[in-house]
Design a protein around this motif. Sequence first.
Motif, short mmCIF file in Angstrom:
data_model
loop_
_atom_site.label_atom_id
_atom_site.label_comp_id
_atom_site.label_asym_id
_atom_site.label_seq_id
_atom_site.Cartn_x
_atom_site.Cartn_y
_atom_site.Cartn_z
N ALA A 178 0.83 -1.21 0.00
CA ALA A 178 0.00 0.00 0.00
C ALA A 178 0.86 1.25 0.00
O ALA A 178 0.50 2.26 -0.62
N GLN A 179 2.01 1.19 0.68
CA GLN A 179 2.92 2.34 0.69
C GLN A 179 3.61 2.50 -0.66
O GLN A 179 3.86 3.63 -1.11
N LEU A 180 3.91 1.40 -1.32
CA LEU A 180 4.49 1.49 -2.66
C LEU A 180 3.47 2.07 -3.65
O LEU A 180 3.82 2.87 -4.52
N LEU A 181 2.21 1.68 -3.50
CA LEU A 181 1.18 2.25 -4.35
C LEU A 181 1.05 3.75 -4.13
O LEU A 181 0.77 4.51 -5.06
N ARG A 182 1.29 4.18 -2.92
CA ARG A 182 1.26 5.61 -2.62
C ARG A 182 2.36 6.33 -3.39
O ARG A 182 2.17 7.44 -3.88
N LEU A 183 3.52 5.70 -3.50
CA LEU A 183 4.60 6.28 -4.29
C LEU A 183 4.26 6.25 -5.78
O LEU A 183 4.57 7.20 -6.51
N ILE A 184 3.63 5.18 -6.24
CA ILE A 184 3.22 5.11 -7.64
C ILE A 184 2.27 6.25 -7.98
O ILE A 184 2.33 6.84 -9.06
N ARG A 185 1.40 6.58 -7.03
CA ARG A 185 0.47 7.69 -7.25
C ARG A 185 1.20 9.01 -7.50
O ARG A 185 0.63 9.94 -8.08
N ALA A 186 2.45 9.10 -7.07
CA ALA A 186 3.20 10.34 -7.26
C ALA A 186 3.31 10.69 -8.74
O ALA A 186 3.34 11.87 -9.10
N THR A 187 3.37 9.68 -9.61
CA THR A 187 3.48 9.97 -11.04
C THR A 187 2.20 10.61 -11.55
O THR A 187 2.24 11.48 -12.42
N ARG A 188 1.05 10.18 -11.03
CA ARG A 188 -0.22 10.80 -11.43
C ARG A 188 -0.29 12.23 -10.95
O ARG A 188 -0.77 13.13 -11.64
N ARG A 189 0.21 12.44 -9.73
CA ARG A 189 0.20 13.81 -9.17
C ARG A 189 1.03 14.73 -10.04
O ARG A 189 0.64 15.87 -10.33
N VAL A 190 2.20 14.28 -10.47
CA VAL A 190 3.06 15.12 -11.31
C VAL A 190 2.38 15.44 -12.63
O VAL A 190 2.42 16.59 -13.10
N GLU A 191 1.73 14.44 -13.25
CA GLU A 191 1.06 14.70 -14.52
C GLU A 191 -0.02 15.75 -14.36
O GLU A 191 -0.19 16.64 -15.21
N GLN A 192 -0.77 15.68 -13.28
CA GLN A 192 -1.82 16.68 -13.04
C GLN A 192 -1.22 18.06 -12.79
O GLN A 192 -1.67 19.06 -13.36
N ASP A 193 -0.20 18.11 -11.95
CA ASP A 193 0.38 19.41 -11.62
C ASP A 193 1.16 20.01 -12.78
O ASP A 193 1.26 21.24 -12.89
N PHE A 194 1.70 19.17 -13.64
CA PHE A 194 2.36 19.69 -14.84
C PHE A 194 1.34 20.44 -15.70
O PHE A 194 1.61 21.55 -16.18
N ALA A 195 0.17 19.85 -15.87
CA ALA A 195 -0.85 20.45 -16.74
C ALA A 195 -1.51 21.67 -16.09
O ALA A 195 -1.74 22.69 -16.75
N ARG A 196 -1.81 21.59 -14.80
CA ARG A 196 -2.60 22.66 -14.18
C ARG A 196 -1.75 23.78 -13.60
O ARG A 196 -2.27 24.86 -13.34
N ILE A 197 -0.45 23.55 -13.40
CA ILE A 197 0.39 24.60 -12.82
C ILE A 197 1.59 24.90 -13.71
O ILE A 197 1.77 26.03 -14.16
N ALA A 198 2.43 23.90 -13.97
CA ALA A 198 3.70 24.16 -14.66
C ALA A 198 3.48 24.77 -16.04
O ALA A 198 4.13 25.76 -16.40
N GLU A 199 2.58 24.20 -16.81
CA GLU A 199 2.32 24.76 -18.13
C GLU A 199 1.67 26.14 -18.02
O GLU A 199 1.91 27.02 -18.84
N ARG A 200 0.85 26.32 -17.00
CA ARG A 200 0.18 27.62 -16.82
C ARG A 200 1.18 28.72 -16.50
O ARG A 200 0.98 29.88 -16.88
N VAL A 201 2.28 28.40 -15.80
CA VAL A 201 3.27 29.43 -15.48
C VAL A 201 4.39 29.48 -16.53
O VAL A 201 5.38 30.17 -16.33
N GLY A 202 4.21 28.77 -17.63
CA GLY A 202 5.10 28.94 -18.78
C GLY A 202 6.38 28.16 -18.76
O GLY A 202 7.38 28.61 -19.35
N VAL A 203 6.41 26.98 -18.15
CA VAL A 203 7.67 26.23 -18.08
C VAL A 203 8.21 25.90 -19.48
O VAL A 203 9.43 25.76 -19.65
N LYS A 204 7.35 25.81 -20.49
CA LYS A 204 7.79 25.46 -21.85
C LYS A 204 7.89 26.67 -22.77
O LYS A 204 8.11 26.52 -23.97
N ASP A 205 7.76 27.89 -22.22
CA ASP A 205 7.58 29.07 -23.06
C ASP A 205 8.85 29.84 -23.40
O ASP A 205 8.78 30.87 -24.07
#
Length: 397
Positions: free
Chosen positions: A330-357
Amino acid sequence: MQDELFPPAPGDSPERVLEELSTVLFESLPRSDQRRRGVEYVQGLLGVEGRKSIRNISSLFGGEAAEQSLHHFISGSTWDWSPVRRALARHLEELVPARAYVLRPMVIPKAGDSSVGVDRRFDPARGQMTNAQQAVGVWAVSDEHSTPVNWRLHLPEAWLDDATRRRQASIPESASAETMDQCCVEAYCGTVRDWGLPARPAVMDAREADVAGVVAGLRAVGAPMLLRVSANLRVAAVDPGLPRTTAETEMTAHQLMLVARPLRQPVIQRGPDGGGVHAGLTAAVKVRLPQRASRRPSRHGGLVLLGVGENGGRWPGELWLTNITDLHPAQLLRLIRATRRVEQDFARIAERVGVKDFSGRSFNGWHRHATLASAAHAVAVLSGTAEPAAEVASVPA
């Protein structure tokens, strides 16, 4: 829901958070005008609508004169971006210790061929080859948010072997050819080794990687690791819980996990808000990589192949290779969830603040922009102004 791990104080605004953060971030900058420009740039990344070009950012601070100053600050100045990143990473570690570092590649499509490192690359978002830069971000992940704290720009041999290109882009002499796998490993090693940060688990999608090379590189710095691997990865079982006929027999990870089906155990997890119960299945098998790939014995313990799936779904849904043997599934699955968190935060925050611009051409300019975009990302997280994220599934579909 209010983020419990990054709790903004009542009334905290992005301006106040940036004011407090900037005293930490820009301590290494020798001049007050540089520190001021750093704050302005982050303010622009947070405040400008649309593309975060230097021209658009400078429109908030006085037009053409401000544009020239900011352009010089990013592309022509001499300030070192590495201490700024280190300060950001350490500051976040003090506030909320990361559970893991996710290594996420980033493809940046480009129209021309003059931006440093641009080459023909495969863009997963488009499903095709495209003209692009490619970098690796090291994301410090908590339960609720993630923030990029380090970046490594991948440079093809076509750039490194061309003296004119190297000179025009100010590529440092220390830069040498490396694969994307090596780029990922070096990005992690630079974060924990050079900055003195704890060796949090390195979580990475390694389905297209040279897994043996990645494992060897991370083991060299004693890193805990959790690598998503392909169904075709060849492994050998060394687990006494399996039939003797499978002992030391090389097979694909998928085949081995089918053999290990009787070892599956149910795992119950809740979503980040305490609700959204997910029931899943996991099975863990001790393995080794083929001897021809694993050239020398490990000094850091064995490897475990982790199968993950859902009740009633196909088995296995995902395959992960790890050297973390002291955590419950269950703790390893919690770490696996970290990849989903990054994908969400990349789209909703990182791209919004122009990381690729960034539209400049220089190596240092790209890194300075990426550094300040990371700072803007952190401000959005710490101030609680990021767009709400959808719940991240605990068990993959």
